[in-house]
Design a protein around this motif. Structure first.
Motif, mmCIF file in Angstrom:
data_model
loop_
_atom_site.group_PDB
_atom_site.id
_atom_site.type_symbol
_atom_site.label_atom_id
_atom_site.label_comp_id
_atom_site.label_asym_id
_atom_site.label_seq_id
_atom_site.Cartn_x
_atom_site.Cartn_y
_atom_site.Cartn_z
ATOM 1 N N ASN A 19 -5.550 7.092 4.048
ATOM 2 C CA ASN A 19 -4.258 6.559 4.481
ATOM 3 C C ASN A 19 -3.908 5.242 3.816
ATOM 4 O OD1 ASN A 19 -3.463 8.624 6.309
ATOM 5 N ND2 ASN A 19 -4.893 7.842 7.833
ATOM 6 N N LEU A 39 -0.333 8.944 -2.049
ATOM 7 C CA LEU A 39 0.363 8.529 -0.839
ATOM 8 C C LEU A 39 1.025 7.169 -1.024
ATOM 9 C CD1 LEU A 39 0.840 9.758 1.924
ATOM 10 C CD2 LEU A 39 -1.164 8.535 2.774
ATOM 11 N N THR A 70 6.880 12.918 2.740
ATOM 12 C CA THR A 70 5.679 12.121 2.999
ATOM 13 C C THR A 70 4.779 12.809 4.018
ATOM 14 O OG1 THR A 70 6.884 10.078 2.529
ATOM 15 C CG2 THR A 70 4.841 9.874 3.769
ATOM 16 N N LYS A 130 1.009 14.091 3.453
ATOM 17 C CA LYS A 130 -0.103 13.692 4.312
ATOM 18 C C LYS A 130 -0.871 14.914 4.817
ATOM 19 C CE LYS A 130 1.391 9.244 6.234
ATOM 20 N NZ LYS A 130 1.751 8.536 7.484
#
Length: 457
Positions: free
Chosen positions: A253, A259, A360, A364
Motif C-alpha cells: 500500500n 499504485l 485505483t 488495488k
C-alpha cells in the motif's frame, strides 16, 4: 572403432566447454544490474522523459511571468503623383522612410488561480514521469535478476547433463572391456552405447539452451554482442525469508510503484477540475509598452502648387521627425455565457475522478490478489525445495550403491540406468526449485516496492 568414436566425441564436448569458459568474462549479479541500469534502452528513454518533465516544471511554463517582445519595423515608400485631382495637392515624387523599434509587455495578472494550479499540475506531471520511470526500472530489475539466474540455472543444468554423460561414457567403456573379455553380451554393449548417445544428445541440446539464456541476458543488458559469454560469479542459492502477509500488504500500500503512480494520476485529475473551475473567474491582463518612431521625408523632387497657378520646388533637405509613445492598458475579461462549456468541463472532470477512483480500486484488488498468490507460491515452493533436497540426497546415495551393485552383477543395466536417470532428474528438480524460490522472492519484492530499494542503493 566404437571406443575411438566415444573418445573423440567426449574430447570434443570437453574442449567446447573449456573454450566457452576461457573466452567468458566474470559477471556478478550486481554488475549485471549496474550495466542494465546504465544501458537498458527502456530506462534511458524514461529518464529522458523525466528530464523533459523537470524542464517543464517551472513558473514560466505555468504562466506566472510576463511575455516581453521586441519589435522593429522599417518602412520605405516612394510616391509619384503623376496627375492629381486637386490643383493644390503635392505633385511629383515624394520619398519617405521610417524606423519603428518598440517593446511590448503582456502579463496575465489574474486568471482564476490557473497559474498556481498549473504549477502544481506540472509538479505532479514530473512525479508521474518519475513514477513511470520507477515502473520501468522495477520491471527491468526483475527481468535482469531472473535472466541472470536463468542463465546460471541453465549452466548448472549443463553441468548435470555433463555428469550424466560422463557416467554413461564410463559405463559404456566398462561394458566395452567386459565384452572384449567375453563377460558381457552384445545387447548390454548396445544398450550402453544407446544410453551414451542419448545423454550426448541431451548435453548438446542443453548447450543450446544455455547459449540462448545468455543471449536473452545480453539483450536485457543492451549488449550489442548478443553472443557475449560470461562466467557467472553468483550461484543459485536459497536464502530463506520469513514473510508475513500483513507486513507485505502494508508495504504494498505504501511502496508499490504501480499504485503510487496511480495516486499521482488521480491527483492530476483533481488539478484538471481546478483548471476547469478557474474559467468561471475573470481574467485580468496588462498590456504595456514603448515605441520610438523615426521618420524621414524627402521632398527635393516634389513641387508645391500655389494659389496663383505657379509652383515652387520642395526643400532640398529631408524632413525628420521623432516620436516616443508610452502606453499601459488593463483588460478585464469575464465569460458571461459560452453555451455551458465551463459547466460541462467541470462535470467531465468529476466523472473522470470517479473513473480514476474505480481504476485505483481495481488496481488495488488486482495487486492484493497477485500478492496473495505470490505469498502462497513462495510458501509452497519452500516446502517443495525441502522435498527436492531430500530427494536428491536419496538419489545420489542410491546411485553410489547401484554403481557397486552393477559392477558386481547384483543389478542389470536397465535397473542401473533407471537409478542414473533418477539421480539426474532429482538434481535438475533441485536446481529448478531454487530458481523458483528466487522467482517468487523477486516477485514479492516487485509487488512491495522493495526491489528498487534493494538493488539501486
Amino acid at each position: 572403432m566404437k571406443f575411438r568414436l566415444y573418445t573423440i566425441f567426449s574430447m570434443a564436448l570437453m574442449c567446447y566447454s573449456g573454450s566457452a569458459v576461457s573466452q567468458s568474462q566474470p559477471l556478478s549479479l550486481s554488475d549485471a544490474i549496474r550495466i542494465g541500469l546504465e544501458r537498458n534502452y527502456d530506462i534511458i528513454i524514461e529518464r529522458s522523459n523525466v528530464q523533459v518533465a523537470e524542464n517543464n516544471n517551472a513558473w514560466g511554463e505555468a504562466g506566472r511571468y510576463p511575455t516581453v517582445t521586441l519589435n522593429l519595423n522599417q518602412n520605405n515608400s516612394l510616391t509619384d503623383n503623376v496627375k492629381t485631382a486637386s490643383p493644390f495637392q503635392l505633385q511629383d515624387q515624394t520619398i519617405s522612410s521610417s524606423l519603428n523599434p518598440g517593446v511590448n509587455l503582456n502579463w496575465t495578472l489574474f486568471n482564476g488561480f490557473k497559474i498556481n494550479i498549473s504549477k502544481s499540475r506540472l509538479q505532479e506531471l514530473q512525479s508521474e514521469s518519475q513514477g513511470n520511470a520507477d515502473i520501468v526500472i522495477a520491471n527491468t530489475l526483475q527481468s535482469i535478476i531472473l535472466g541472470y539466474y536463468k542463465a546460471v540455472l541453465e549452466k548448472r543444468r549443463l553441468v548435470e547433463f555433463e555428469r550424466q554423460l560422463k557416467l554413461s561414457g564410463d559405463k559404456y567403456s566398462y561394458t566395452k572391456v567386459k565384452s572384449e573379455l567375453g563377460s558381457a553380451v552384445s545387447t548390454d554393449l548396445f544398450l550402453e552405447e544407446g544410453n551414451y548417445l542419448t545423454d550426448s544428445t541431451n548435453y548438446i541440446n542443453q548447450q543450446l539452451v544455455y547459449r540462448n539464456a545468455m543471449r536473452d541476458l545480453n539483450v536485457m543488458l543492451a549488449e550489442t554482442n548478443v553472443d557475449k559469454k560470461y562466467n557467472f560469479t553468483d550461484d543459485l542459492l536459497y536464502e530463506e525469508e520469513n514473510y508475513q502477509l500483513e507486513d507485505l500488504l502494508t508495504k504494498l500500500n505504501s511502496k508499490n510503484v504501480d499504485l503510487k503512480k496511480q495516486y499521482i494520476s488521480q491527483q492530476l485529475i483533481i488539478y484538471n477540475r481546478g483548471l476547469a473551475r478557474a474559467d468561471r473567474y475573470p481574467t485580468v491582463t496588462l498590456n504595456s509598452g514603448y515605441s520610438h518612431n523615426r521618420s524621414r521625408v524627402d521632398l527635393s523632387n516634389a513641387t508645391f502648387p500655389g494659389q496663383d497657378g505657379t509652383s515652387s520646388p520642395g526643400p532640398t533637405e529631408a524632413l525628420n521627425a521623432i516620436t516616443d509613445n508610452y502606453f499601459a492598458n488593463f483588460t478585464i475579461a469575464f465569460t458571461l455565457f459560452n453555451g455551458g462549456k465551463i459547466n460541462r468541463a467541470i462535470q467531465n472532470t468529476v466523472i473522470q475522478e470517479d473513473i480514476a477512483n474505480i481504476t485505483t480500486q481495481r488496481l488495488k484488488t488486482s495487486l492484493y490478489r497477485d500478492l496473495a498468490q505470490a505469498y502462497d507460491q513462495y510458501q509452497i515452493r519452500k516446502q517443495l525445495y525441502g522435498i527436492t533436497v531430500r530427494k536428491q540426497d536419496v538419489a545420489d546415495t542410491n546411485l553410489s550403491i547401484s554403481e557397486e551393485k552393477f559392477k558386481n552383477g547384483s543389478i542389470n543395466s536397465f535397473d542401473h540406468r533407471t537409478v542414473q536417470n533418477n539421480s539426474l532428474s532429482a538434481a535438475l528438480e533441485e536446481l529448478q526449485a531454487v530458481y523458483n524460490l528466487i522467482d517468487s522472492k523477486v516477485s514479492l519484492m516487485r509487488l512491495t516496492g522493495g526491489i528498487i530499494e534493494t538493488y539501486t542503493e
